[in-house]
Design an enzyme around this catalytic site. Structure first.
Site, mmCIF file in Angstrom:
data_model
loop_
_atom_site.group_PDB
_atom_site.id
_atom_site.type_symbol
_atom_site.label_atom_id
_atom_site.label_comp_id
_atom_site.label_asym_id
_atom_site.label_seq_id
_atom_site.Cartn_x
_atom_site.Cartn_y
_atom_site.Cartn_z
ATOM 1 N N ASP A 150 0.856 -1.181 0.000
ATOM 2 C CA ASP A 150 0.000 0.000 0.000
ATOM 3 C C ASP A 150 0.892 1.231 0.000
ATOM 4 O OD1 ASP A 150 -1.721 2.084 0.520
ATOM 5 O OD2 ASP A 150 -2.782 1.091 2.160
ATOM 6 N N ARG A 157 9.428 10.751 -2.114
ATOM 7 C CA ARG A 157 10.321 11.094 -1.002
ATOM 8 C C ARG A 157 11.261 9.941 -0.680
ATOM 9 N NH1 ARG A 157 7.294 12.597 4.444
ATOM 10 N NH2 ARG A 157 6.847 10.352 4.362
ATOM 11 N N TYR A 164 -11.022 14.690 -6.673
ATOM 12 C CA TYR A 164 -10.095 14.168 -7.680
ATOM 13 C C TYR A 164 -9.388 15.310 -8.399
ATOM 14 C CZ TYR A 164 -8.367 11.216 -11.496
ATOM 15 O OH TYR A 164 -7.567 10.553 -12.391
ATOM 16 N N LYS A 208 -5.304 15.910 -8.325
ATOM 17 C CA LYS A 208 -4.448 15.864 -9.511
ATOM 18 C C LYS A 208 -3.764 17.211 -9.762
ATOM 19 C CE LYS A 208 -4.931 11.556 -10.425
ATOM 20 N NZ LYS A 208 -3.772 10.633 -10.277
#
Length: 352
Positions: free
Chosen positions: A167, A225, A257, A261
């Site tokens: 995940d 990261r 959404y 984005k």
């Protein structure tokens, strides 16, 4: 209007629908599943044989062969009405047949490279992971579904694939992904993502907002990261994030959404600016309508009316491998001079 050429597996779906015999056998087949030929409208320009791959088992080669045999033999079902399907007149009859894009591999383009691909079990992620593997790369294929990963590995026997169920929103999962990649991470394709329920700001729930941001934004950020230190140490790398038409406009999705984005686009541009001098390229692809397993549902009548009106100019959807072609270009050394770009891979939708 009827097609001037005999129908075959290579004929466009629109030509089958325009031909009385072809329409009749398709109508009969679809009626058995409670559907009409209008379901073909988004893919009407494609050769009917493409449905075998796209349907993932729902429409088999045997079913296609039987349709062709029946049309050639004139075996049209008695009493079956010819359905009035919505077809594009420019794609049928005597019109010029559009050239069909075919994936052409660049053998060895990713040889010696390790690339992490999230969402690799289906859709754009699967198509991207597949292309990298077939072009010689070592793929760390990440997905939340072990079943989909097992299927991917089985379809790519002999390829260098490390399948990992993880995940991307979980720090421990992200750590396992980086550990599986090893000392060198040449590329990262951040493709895993989810859709919202098309609700506007006045109706969106905290649950929808947080879930969409957790996957689309937090997951993207966490994995970026995590790979940056390795890329800095090795002197470079390439990261491709998945934005969307919703990163370029406000009429393609709900507020959660769309905002997520836009955030991905911001993460992409900021990272490209900061790490460009260190040899790390960070870009994003903004897909338009694509045939994947991500489905959009309208949880708001208000938003449904507005967004569906805006989608009237939306081009036909493409298969995931067309988007993978754009992603792998940016990931590969062919994209050497491209950094900080949000590449619209949308069939021209953003130009409308």
């Amino acid at each position: 209007m009827s097609s001037t050429k005999p129908l075959s597996a290579d004929s466009a779906i629109a030509d089958w629908l325009a031909d009385p015999a072809g329409n009749a056998v398709l109508t009969e087949m679809l009626a058995q599943g409670g559907q009409t030929p209008d379901v073909f409208k988004p893919v009407r320009r494609l050769a009917i044989k493409r449905l075998v791959k796209m349907s993932r088992g729902a429409f088999t080669q045997e079913m296609l062969d039987d349709l062709v045999r029946r049309v050639v033999a004139g075996d049209v079902p008695d009493g079956t009405p010819v359905a009035a399907a919505s077809v594009d007149e420019e794609s049928i009859g005597d019109a010029v047949t559009l050239r069909e894009w075919t994936e052409r591999l660049d053998a060895g383009r990713f040889t010696g490279q390790t690339v992490i691909v999230t969402g690799a079990g289906s859709g754009i992620g699967r198509a991207t992971a597949s292309r990298i593997a077939r072009e010689g790369g070592r793929v760390i294929a990440v997905d939340v579904s072990q079943e989909r990963l097992d299927e991917f590995v089985a379809d790519h026997s002999g390829a260098d694939v490390v399948a990992l169920t993880a995940d991307i929103t979980d720090d421990a999962g992200v750590a396992r992904i980086v550990e599986a990649a090893g000392d060198t991470i040449d590329g990262l394709a951040n493709i895993a993502g989810i859709m919202d329920d098309m609700t506007p700001i006045g109706e969106v729930t905290d649950a929808v907002w947080q879930r969409v941001f957790r996957v689309n934004v937090d997951g993207t950020m966490k994995l970026m990261r995590a790979v940056i230190p390795t890329m800095l140490a090795q002197g470079g790398g390439s990261i491709v994030n998945t934005a969307s038409e919703a990163a370029l406009r406000g009429s393609a999705a709900g507020v959660a959404y769309t905002a997520s984005k836009h955030a991905v686009a911001g993460i992409t541009k900021s990272s490209a600016f900061i790490y460009g001098p260190n040899g790390i390229r960070v870009n994003a692809v903004a897909p338009g309508p694509t045939i994947t397993n991500i489905e959009a549902s309208f949880g708001s009548p208000l938003a449904a009316g507005r967004i569906q009106t805006a989608m009237a100019v939306m081009p036909d959807p493409v298969e995931a491998d067309a988007i993978a072609a754009s992603i792998t270009f940016l990931l590969s050394d062919d994209g050497v001079n491209v950094n900080g770009v949000i590449l619209a891979s949308d069939g021209g939708w953003s130009a409308a």
